[in-house]
Motif scaffolding. Structure first.
Motif, PDB file in Angstrom:
ATOM      1  N   LEU A   9      -8.345  10.351   3.795  1.00 57.69           N
ATOM      2  CA  LEU A   9      -9.231  11.055   4.720  1.00 57.69           C
ATOM      3  C   LEU A   9      -8.822  10.962   6.183  1.00 57.69           C
ATOM      4  N   ASP A  10      -8.084   9.905   6.568  1.00 58.74           N
ATOM      5  CA  ASP A  10      -7.692   9.791   7.971  1.00 58.74           C
ATOM      6  C   ASP A  10      -6.453  10.628   8.287  1.00 58.74           C
ATOM      7  N   HIS A  11      -5.980  11.399   7.300  1.00 60.46           N
ATOM      8  CA  HIS A  11      -4.833  12.291   7.508  1.00 60.46           C
ATOM      9  C   HIS A  11      -5.196  13.752   7.264  1.00 60.46           C
ATOM     10  N   THR A  12      -6.373  13.983   6.680  1.00 64.06           N
ATOM     11  CA  THR A  12      -6.743  15.346   6.271  1.00 64.06           C
ATOM     12  C   THR A  12      -7.902  15.929   7.069  1.00 64.06           C
TER      13      THR A  12
ATOM     14  N   GLY B 255       4.297   7.735   7.577  1.00 59.84           N
ATOM     15  CA  GLY B 255       2.960   7.814   7.002  1.00 59.84           C
ATOM     16  C   GLY B 255       2.529   6.417   6.604  1.00 59.84           C
ATOM     17  N   ASP B 256       1.698   6.319   5.580  1.00 68.38           N
ATOM     18  CA  ASP B 256       1.161   5.014   5.201  1.00 68.38           C
ATOM     19  C   ASP B 256       2.020   4.297   4.159  1.00 68.38           C
ATOM     20  N   ALA B 257       3.260   4.781   3.938  1.00 71.33           N
ATOM     21  CA  ALA B 257       4.206   3.990   3.154  1.00 71.33           C
ATOM     22  C   ALA B 257       4.438   2.657   3.870  1.00 71.33           C
TER      23      ALA B 257
ATOM     24  N   THR C 137       1.445  13.658   4.663  1.00 74.88           N
ATOM     25  CA  THR C 137       2.139  12.559   3.989  1.00 74.88           C
ATOM     26  C   THR C 137       1.396  12.197   2.712  1.00 74.88           C
ATOM     27  N   HIS C 138       0.075  12.265   2.792  1.00 73.11           N
ATOM     28  CA  HIS C 138      -0.788  12.047   1.631  1.00 73.11           C
ATOM     29  C   HIS C 138      -2.170  12.549   2.008  1.00 73.11           C
ATOM     30  N   LEU C 139      -3.114  12.488   1.088  1.00 64.61           N
ATOM     31  CA  LEU C 139      -4.389  13.172   1.307  1.00 64.61           C
ATOM     32  C   LEU C 139      -5.549  12.216   1.601  1.00 64.61           C
TER      33      LEU C 139
ATOM     34  N   GLY D  42       2.453   4.247  10.068  1.00 68.43           N
ATOM     35  CA  GLY D  42       1.199   4.987  10.010  1.00 68.43           C
ATOM     36  C   GLY D  42       0.108   4.486  10.935  1.00 68.43           C
ATOM     37  N   HIS D  43      -0.029   3.152  11.068  1.00 73.15           N
ATOM     38  CA  HIS D  43      -1.184   2.617  11.801  1.00 73.15           C
ATOM     39  C   HIS D  43      -0.851   1.346  12.586  1.00 73.15           C
ATOM     40  N   GLU D  44       0.327   1.289  13.200  1.00 75.52           N
ATOM     41  CA  GLU D  44       0.746   0.093  13.933  1.00 75.52           C
ATOM     42  C   GLU D  44       0.367   0.232  15.415  1.00 75.52           C
TER      43      GLU D  44
HETATM   44 ZN   LIG Z   1      -3.847   6.260   6.961  1.00 70.07          ZN
END
Ligand SMILES: [Zn+2]
Length: 247
Positions: free
Chosen positions: A93-96, A186-188, A89-91, A230-232
């Protein structure tokens, strides 16, 4: 076709305002780290890779070796080497953190996100150069601009632009035969409050675009899609977490 939601561990943040800027000061929060596996008849797709539990350097992280995505896949009987595509979704660090677990996959990352991550502006704090460098030689499919990218050209896995949190952020619409439309935001949208109150997520590249992305996601929710933020943390109660799955 199946969609698995992996619980990749927790992060304990001292302040919810990290995710909802300018509000919620002094409210500590625990957030989950999610990643996903889509078992499509024409190949396996991973969406986001969490953190490398064996190299977790950040003291806010509460992760165990069993949380790492390749081990979670193996417990379900999947071989990480069989993964065809990894959508990020994006780069941040908690996704890569698990990128290097899939050296033979094709990575689908927005062109603008790759460039933003490789040469971040001074205020950007979310990218980890070690993660990116280790995956420098991988194969990247780089959808440009605002275009939606239909992974299998059948409408079942579609990456679409939700820039704002980062310069090249994308979300993923998964259309399943029985469960219907599920959107991996993602984190949108990091926590539910971003959506309910139209508050841009934290560590935001462009707040105005982030709010426009939230409006797009809200429309999908209102037309019947299940949104996975993303983080709920509360989603751990309501979602089917692997080994359970959506189909
Ligand atoms: Zn995140």
């Amino acid at each position: 076709m199946k969609l698995y939601v992996f619980d990749g561990g927790r992060a304990h943040l001292p302040d919810l305002s990290h995710l909802t800027p300018d509000r919620n000061f002094g409210r500590p929060v625990t957030i989950p780290l999610f990643s996903f596996l889509i078992d499509h008849p024409r190949g396996l797709v991973v969406v986001d890779t969490g953190v490398d539990t064996d190299d977790a350097r950040d003291p806010v992280l509460e992760v165990e070796p069993a949380h790492r995505i390749d081990r979670q896949m193996q417990r379900l009987g999947y071989a990480p080497g069989d993964v065809k595509y990894v959508v990020l979704t994006h780069l941040h660090l908690d996704h890569t953190g698990g990128m290097t677990l899939f050296p033979d996959a094709t990575f689908i990352v927005r062109r603008s996100e790759l460039r933003a991550a490789w040469w971040p502006d001074a205020y950007e704090r979310g990218y980890d150069f070690d993660n990116l460098l280790a995956a420098r030689g991988f194969r990247y499919l780089q959808p440009p601009g605002d275009e939606a990218f239909d992974v299998f050209e059948d409408g079942s896995v579609v990456c679409f632009d939700t820039k704002g949190h980062t310069e090249g952020h994308q979300s993923v619409l998964v259309d399943l035969p029985r469960s219907g439309k599920i959107v991996l935001t993602g984190d949108a949208v990091q926590v539910a409050e971003n959506l309910t109150d139209s508050v841009p997520p934290g560590m935001c590249w462009n707040s105005q675009m982030a709010v426009q992305a939230i409006a797009k996601l809200r429309h999908l929710q209102e037309t019947g899609a299940l949104l996975i933020f993303g983080h709920e943390l509360s989603l751990l109660e309501s979602l089917k977490i692997a080994p359970a799955y959506y189909d």
